[in-house]
Design a protein around this motif. Structure first.
Motif, PDB file in Angstrom:
ATOM      1  N   THR A 142       0.699  -1.153  -0.044  1.00  0.00           N
ATOM      2  CA  THR A 142      -0.030  -0.090   0.045  1.00  0.00           C
ATOM      3  C   THR A 142       1.024   1.037  -0.111  1.00  0.00           C
ATOM      4  O   THR A 142       1.554   1.445  -1.257  1.00  0.00           O
ATOM      5  CB  THR A 142      -0.897  -0.002   1.122  1.00  0.00           C
ATOM      6  N   ASN A 143       0.992   1.830   1.101  1.00  0.00           N
ATOM      7  CA  ASN A 143       1.838   2.876   1.297  1.00  0.00           C
ATOM      8  C   ASN A 143       2.207   3.409   2.631  1.00  0.00           C
ATOM      9  O   ASN A 143       2.001   2.676   3.664  1.00  0.00           O
ATOM     10  CB  ASN A 143       0.967   4.234   0.548  1.00  0.00           C
ATOM     11  N   GLN A 146      -0.149   3.940   5.500  1.00  0.00           N
ATOM     12  CA  GLN A 146      -0.787   2.621   6.075  1.00  0.00           C
ATOM     13  C   GLN A 146       0.114   1.764   6.867  1.00  0.00           C
ATOM     14  O   GLN A 146      -0.259   1.167   8.035  1.00  0.00           O
ATOM     15  CB  GLN A 146      -1.514   1.825   4.866  1.00  0.00           C
ATOM     16  N   ASP A 186       0.371  14.215   5.263  1.00  0.00           N
ATOM     17  CA  ASP A 186      -0.391  13.248   6.078  1.00  0.00           C
ATOM     18  C   ASP A 186       0.461  12.073   6.327  1.00  0.00           C
ATOM     19  O   ASP A 186       0.258  11.276   7.578  1.00  0.00           O
ATOM     20  CB  ASP A 186      -1.594  12.436   4.866  1.00  0.00           C
ATOM     21  N   ASN A 240      -2.057  20.496   2.947  1.00  0.00           N
ATOM     22  CA  ASN A 240      -3.285  21.015   2.524  1.00  0.00           C
ATOM     23  C   ASN A 240      -4.525  20.893   3.541  1.00  0.00           C
ATOM     24  O   ASN A 240      -4.120  20.461   4.637  1.00  0.00           O
ATOM     25  CB  ASN A 240      -3.682  20.546   0.959  1.00  0.00           C
ATOM     26  N   GLN A 289     -11.080  13.058   9.951  1.00  0.00           N
ATOM     27  CA  GLN A 289      -9.648  13.081  10.162  1.00  0.00           C
ATOM     28  C   GLN A 289      -9.373  14.594  10.676  1.00  0.00           C
ATOM     29  O   GLN A 289      -8.291  14.693  11.315  1.00  0.00           O
ATOM     30  CB  GLN A 289      -8.904  13.014   8.807  1.00  0.00           C
ATOM     31  N   TRP A 383     -12.222   7.852   0.645  1.00  0.00           N
ATOM     32  CA  TRP A 383     -12.286   9.398   0.215  1.00  0.00           C
ATOM     33  C   TRP A 383     -13.447   9.479  -1.071  1.00  0.00           C
ATOM     34  O   TRP A 383     -13.279  10.328  -1.659  1.00  0.00           O
ATOM     35  CB  TRP A 383     -10.982   9.779  -0.004  1.00  0.00           C
ATOM     36  N   ILE A 387      -9.976   6.348  -9.330  1.00  0.00           N
ATOM     37  CA  ILE A 387      -9.891   5.827 -10.484  1.00  0.00           C
ATOM     38  C   ILE A 387      -8.832   4.562 -10.615  1.00  0.00           C
ATOM     39  O   ILE A 387      -7.512   4.857 -10.151  1.00  0.00           O
ATOM     40  CB  ILE A 387      -9.442   6.759 -11.569  1.00  0.00           C
ATOM     41  N   TRP A 403      -3.353   6.996 -11.862  1.00  0.00           N
ATOM     42  CA  TRP A 403      -3.877   7.935 -12.580  1.00  0.00           C
ATOM     43  C   TRP A 403      -4.068   9.349 -11.815  1.00  0.00           C
ATOM     44  O   TRP A 403      -4.874   9.393 -10.995  1.00  0.00           O
ATOM     45  CB  TRP A 403      -5.403   7.164 -13.228  1.00  0.00           C
ATOM     46  N   LEU A 405      -5.091  13.144 -11.460  1.00  0.00           N
ATOM     47  CA  LEU A 405      -6.117  14.085 -11.767  1.00  0.00           C
ATOM     48  C   LEU A 405      -5.587  15.449 -12.027  1.00  0.00           C
ATOM     49  O   LEU A 405      -5.046  16.005 -11.048  1.00  0.00           O
ATOM     50  CB  LEU A 405      -7.353  14.169 -10.825  1.00  0.00           C
ATOM     51  N   LEU A 412      -4.959  18.144  -8.665  1.00  0.00           N
ATOM     52  CA  LEU A 412      -6.210  18.570  -8.006  1.00  0.00           C
ATOM     53  C   LEU A 412      -5.909  17.593  -6.302  1.00  0.00           C
ATOM     54  O   LEU A 412      -5.216  16.928  -6.407  1.00  0.00           O
ATOM     55  CB  LEU A 412      -7.503  17.733  -8.387  1.00  0.00           C
ATOM     56  N   TYR A 434       4.151   8.378  -9.238  1.00  0.00           N
ATOM     57  CA  TYR A 434       4.336   9.250  -8.031  1.00  0.00           C
ATOM     58  C   TYR A 434       5.689   9.052  -7.054  1.00  0.00           C
ATOM     59  O   TYR A 434       6.264   9.064  -7.147  1.00  0.00           O
ATOM     60  CB  TYR A 434       3.181   9.110  -7.013  1.00  0.00           C
TER      61      TYR A 434
HETATM   62  N1  CBY Z   1      -5.290   5.841   3.306  1.00  0.00           N
HETATM   63  C1  CBY Z   1      -4.588   5.754   2.403  1.00  0.00           C
HETATM   64  O1  CBY Z   1      -3.853   4.558   2.186  1.00  0.00           O
HETATM   65  C2  CBY Z   1      -4.329   7.039   1.463  1.00  0.00           C
HETATM   66  C3  CBY Z   1      -3.075   7.791   1.925  1.00  0.00           C
HETATM   67  C4  CBY Z   1      -2.916   8.902   1.494  1.00  0.00           C
HETATM   68  C5  CBY Z   1      -1.626   9.569   1.851  1.00  0.00           C
HETATM   69  C6  CBY Z   1      -4.052  10.067   1.771  1.00  0.00           C
HETATM   70  C7  CBY Z   1      -4.075  11.005   0.513  1.00  0.00           C
HETATM   71  C8  CBY Z   1      -3.954  10.752   2.769  1.00  0.00           C
HETATM   72  C9  CBY Z   1      -4.963  10.385   3.924  1.00  0.00           C
HETATM   73  N2  CBY Z   1      -5.436  11.223   4.942  1.00  0.00           N
HETATM   74  O2  CBY Z   1      -5.736   9.433   3.751  1.00  0.00           O
HETATM   75  C10 CBY Z   1      -2.732   8.868  -0.058  1.00  0.00           C
HETATM   76  N3  CBY Z   1      -3.614   9.932  -0.563  1.00  0.00           N
HETATM   77  C11 CBY Z   1      -2.057   8.098  -1.137  1.00  0.00           C
HETATM   78  C12 CBY Z   1      -1.044   7.099  -0.280  1.00  0.00           C
HETATM   79  C13 CBY Z   1      -2.155   8.064  -2.377  1.00  0.00           C
HETATM   80  C14 CBY Z   1      -1.521   7.102  -3.302  1.00  0.00           C
HETATM   81  C15 CBY Z   1      -2.483   5.911  -3.299  1.00  0.00           C
HETATM   82  C16 CBY Z   1      -1.657   4.716  -3.858  1.00  0.00           C
HETATM   83  C17 CBY Z   1      -0.912   4.008  -2.971  1.00  0.00           C
HETATM   84  N4  CBY Z   1       0.490   3.964  -2.824  1.00  0.00           N
HETATM   85  O3  CBY Z   1      -1.255   3.610  -1.876  1.00  0.00           O
HETATM   86  C18 CBY Z   1      -1.597   7.986  -4.516  1.00  0.00           C
HETATM   87  C19 CBY Z   1      -1.336   7.009  -5.882  1.00  0.00           C
HETATM   88  C20 CBY Z   1      -0.194   8.851  -4.748  1.00  0.00           C
HETATM   89  C21 CBY Z   1      -2.908   8.754  -4.397  1.00  0.00           C
HETATM   90  N5  CBY Z   1      -3.038   8.858  -3.048  1.00  0.00           N
HETATM   91  C22 CBY Z   1      -3.245   9.227  -5.532  1.00  0.00           C
HETATM   92  C23 CBY Z   1      -4.320  10.386  -5.291  1.00  0.00           C
HETATM   93  C24 CBY Z   1      -5.270  10.965  -6.480  1.00  0.00           C
HETATM   94  C25 CBY Z   1      -6.264   9.885  -6.715  1.00  0.00           C
HETATM   95  C26 CBY Z   1      -6.817   9.918  -8.372  1.00  0.00           C
HETATM   96  C27 CBY Z   1      -7.278   8.642  -8.797  1.00  0.00           C
HETATM   97  N6  CBY Z   1      -6.672   7.713  -9.265  1.00  0.00           N
HETATM   98  O4  CBY Z   1      -8.737   8.563  -8.585  1.00  0.00           O
HETATM   99  C28 CBY Z   1      -5.552  12.207  -5.990  1.00  0.00           C
HETATM  100  C29 CBY Z   1      -7.166  12.567  -6.442  1.00  0.00           C
HETATM  101  C30 CBY Z   1      -4.617  13.211  -6.377  1.00  0.00           C
HETATM  102  C31 CBY Z   1      -4.640  13.549  -8.099  1.00  0.00           C
HETATM  103  N7  CBY Z   1      -4.848  14.761  -8.253  1.00  0.00           N
HETATM  104  O5  CBY Z   1      -4.445  12.963  -8.762  1.00  0.00           O
HETATM  105  C32 CBY Z   1      -5.484  12.025  -4.517  1.00  0.00           C
HETATM  106  N8  CBY Z   1      -4.863  10.840  -4.335  1.00  0.00           N
HETATM  107  C33 CBY Z   1      -5.883  12.978  -3.294  1.00  0.00           C
HETATM  108  C34 CBY Z   1      -6.489  14.247  -3.659  1.00  0.00           C
HETATM  109  C35 CBY Z   1      -5.864  12.590  -2.040  1.00  0.00           C
HETATM  110  C36 CBY Z   1      -6.413  13.659  -0.799  1.00  0.00           C
HETATM  111  C37 CBY Z   1      -7.899  13.432  -0.829  1.00  0.00           C
HETATM  112  C38 CBY Z   1      -8.648  14.763  -0.424  1.00  0.00           C
HETATM  113  C39 CBY Z   1     -10.269  14.715  -0.875  1.00  0.00           C
HETATM  114  N9  CBY Z   1     -10.786  15.584  -0.364  1.00  0.00           N
HETATM  115  O6  CBY Z   1     -10.479  13.807  -1.652  1.00  0.00           O
HETATM  116  C40 CBY Z   1      -5.620  12.846   0.266  1.00  0.00           C
HETATM  117  C41 CBY Z   1      -6.525  13.034   1.564  1.00  0.00           C
HETATM  118  C42 CBY Z   1      -5.174  11.349   0.054  1.00  0.00           C
HETATM  119  C43 CBY Z   1      -6.388  10.767   0.192  1.00  0.00           C
HETATM  120  N10 CBY Z   1      -5.206  11.715  -1.462  1.00  0.00           N
HETATM  121 CO1  CBY Z   1      -4.155  10.320  -2.454  1.00  0.00          CO
HETATM  122  C44 CBY Z   1      -4.163  13.779   0.456  1.00  0.00           C
HETATM  123  C45 CBY Z   1      -4.622  15.242   0.725  1.00  0.00           C
HETATM  124  O7  CBY Z   1      -4.810  15.935  -0.046  1.00  0.00           O
HETATM  125  N11 CBY Z   1      -4.156  15.660   2.007  1.00  0.00           N
HETATM  126  C46 CBY Z   1      -5.479   4.831   4.287  1.00  0.00           C
HETATM  127  C47 CBY Z   1      -6.888   3.862   4.251  1.00  0.00           C
HETATM  128  C48 CBY Z   1      -6.899   2.690   5.069  1.00  0.00           C
HETATM  129  O8  CBY Z   1      -7.953   4.795   4.063  1.00  0.00           O
END
Ligand code: CBY
Length: 434
Positions: A142-143, A146, A186, A240, A289, A383, A387, A403, A405, A412, A434
């Motif tokens: 995962t990441n 987690q 985060d 953010n 959160q 959330w 995609i 993917w 956005l 985004l 990423y």
């Molecule tokens: N939760 C997780 O496993 C997610 C951890 C997290 C760091 C998370 C943000 C933070 C949180 N507070 O939950 C996270 N995102 C991760 C790790 C990831 C990656 C997921 C793949 C992996 N390795 O596990 C990755 C690919 C880098 C990622 N997030 C992508 C994206 C985009 C999703 C696009 C899609 N394919 O649908 C996106 C939309 C960013 C983009 N522009 O493409 C994205 N994430 C966002 C915006 C967010 C925020 C959501 C905010 C919102 N209002 O919707 C986020 C809170 C979060 C969820 N991601 Co990630 C980060 C932020 O902006 N502060 C644990 C599980 C048990 O729930």
């Protein structure tokens, strides 16, 4: 002065001399609790289709002591059933979050949760994450967000983990704290909470040998805190709006690692309260959160042996209007440009959608018009929709692909289900690393 009067004084003096783990907490004062009502009604009225996504909400509401025993029981049931039915397919962090939520405090009676069995399964899922890192160039299943949740849950619920391994994994220099070379606040915040738990368990534990690890843990924490603070914005946000709550928790438990003048907690709190009133926390997970920090709580307050607190009178939840998750969609149409970008190949289409539509509506419209170029699949995450594939090309954590956005070329900070599009937007899903 007679001796009986002196005793408490001596006690007080001694207490003040005991080295304490520094905690500097700023919380919303009770008179302003009404400002938190939108968060609470969003959470209480959320209808998660997959019970496991309710874990974050349950944890948050329990830490805040907001539910009555009846509401609590319903949510526990939902999370517990999801865990029982889905155990093998849950990700490590989902299970960790469920354990944290189910064991956040000691309920009156009700269902008894078999923690030791769940914690053992979590231990195995955590091991699988590490194995994957060994096999796939340091990439976990995962990441790191987690993995930190895993360590936190294993630490709070007496699971098995190796301190040396934790130190190695949570090294602040790891690439896994970064997405597109940008430090993930985060992720860093969750790692600080996990390290704090491990540190506390060493200092309060019997095993003196472990104290040799304290210095490395201190160094890790100091560096992570510096990285979090380097993402502090002019308006007080940490990263953010969606990372700020967890970053606040991390800063609450680690005031030994920064100077008072480096962080103005009141300023951060003020911007968060403004954002609440403007509806930034319509997603139940977003609300879940942010709430603990505003009530001066952290995930380190989780304690399965301390009694739960119920129904704080400061909240008047029942009369609250639930905030609708989807903004009102009007009848007027707007035009947006939508493109799918894979390496140098760009395929785009103009679509018209109702004003107030979200990114996902645009993708659906495009798919309807040209399924060959614009087909996609989504998965439900806590959330909202995420995609997973576009035109059959699948995101894969082993090679850090996903993917991404974008709107008008900008990354985004919301997902496809919540980003509301504007007329003339240039929307893009881009195959990215990423
Ligand atoms: N939760 C997780 O496993 C997610 C951890 C997290 C760091 C998370 C943000 C933070 C949180 N507070 O939950 C996270 N995102 C991760 C790790 C990831 C990656 C997921 C793949 C992996 N390795 O596990 C990755 C690919 C880098 C990622 N997030 C992508 C994206 C985009 C999703 C696009 C899609 N394919 O649908 C996106 C939309 C960013 C983009 N522009 O493409 C994205 N994430 C966002 C915006 C967010 C925020 C959501 C905010 C919102 N209002 O919707 C986020 C809170 C979060 C969820 N991601 Co990630 C980060 C932020 O902006 N502060 C644990 C599980 C048990 O729930």
């Amino acid at each position: 002065m007679r001796q009986s009067y002196q005793l408490p004084l001596v006690g007080l003096l001694l207490f003040s001399l005991i080295p304490r783990q520094q905690c500097e907490i700023c919380e919303v004062s009770k008179e302003y609790y009404t400002a938190l009502n939108p968060l609470i009604s969003t959470m209480i009225n959320s209808k998660y289709t997959k019970g496991i996504h309710a874990a974050n909400v349950l944890l948050s509401l329990r830490l805040g002591g907001i539910l009555n025993p009846n509401q609590e029981q319903q949510l526990i049931q939902q999370v517990d059933t999801a865990v029982e039915n889905k155990k093998p397919s849950l990700t490590s962090g989902q299970l960790a979050l469920a354990i944290l939520a189910l064991g956040a405090c000691k309920g009156p009676d009700g269902i008894s949760i078999n923690y030791s069995e769940l914690v053992k399964i979590l231990g195995n899922k955590y091991k699988a994450e590490i194995k994957n890192m060994e096999d796939h160039d340091g990439n976990p299943l995962t990441n790191y967000y987690q993995l930190s949740l895993d360590i936190l849950a294993l630490c709070l619920f007496s699971g098995n983990y190796s301190i040396t391994e934790v130190i190695k994994i949570l090294d602040p220099e790891s690439k896994n704290y970064y997405f597109h070379e940008q430090f993930s606040v985060d992720t860093g915040a969750m790692a600080v909470l996990a390290l704090t738990c491990v540190k506390r368990s060493i200092t309060s534990g019997q095993n003196k040998i472990d104290t040799k690890y304290l210095e490395t843990i201190d160094n890790h924490m100091e560096s992570l805190i510096a990285k979090i603070l380097s993402q502090k914005k002019e308006n007080g946000l940490l990263g953010n709006i969606y990372s700020t709550g967890e970053a606040m928790q991390a800063l609450f438990v680690s005031s030994d690692y920064y100077n008072k003048n480096q962080w103005d907690c009141q300023k951060t709190q003020a911007i968060v309260l403004t954002e609440i009133s403007q509806g930034a926390f319509r997603m139940p997970t977003a609300a879940a959160q942010i709430l603990p920090a505003l009530m001066g709580k952290t995930y380190l307050d989780i304690n399965k042996d301390s009694s739960c607190v119920y129904g704080s009178d400061n909240f008047n939840i029942s009369t609250q209007e639930p905030i609708s998750v989807t903004p009102a969609v009007s009848h007027s149409q707007i035009e947006v440009n939508y493109s799918v970008v894979v390496n140098n190949q760009i395929d785009n289409i103009m679509v018209s959608v109702a004003d107030g539509s979200v990114f996902l509506d645009v993708m659906e419209k495009a798919q309807k018009e040209n399924a060959t170029l614009f087909s996609f699949t989504v998965e439900e995450s806590s959330w909202g929709p995420y995609i997973t594939t576009v035109r059959g090309i699948k995101a894969n954590n082993n090679d850090r692909t996903y993917w991404e956005l974008l709107s008008n070329g900008k990354h985004l900070s919301q997902g496809v289900g919540s980003y509301v599009v504007h007329a003339g937007d240039d929307l893009e899903v881009r195959w990215s690393t990423y």
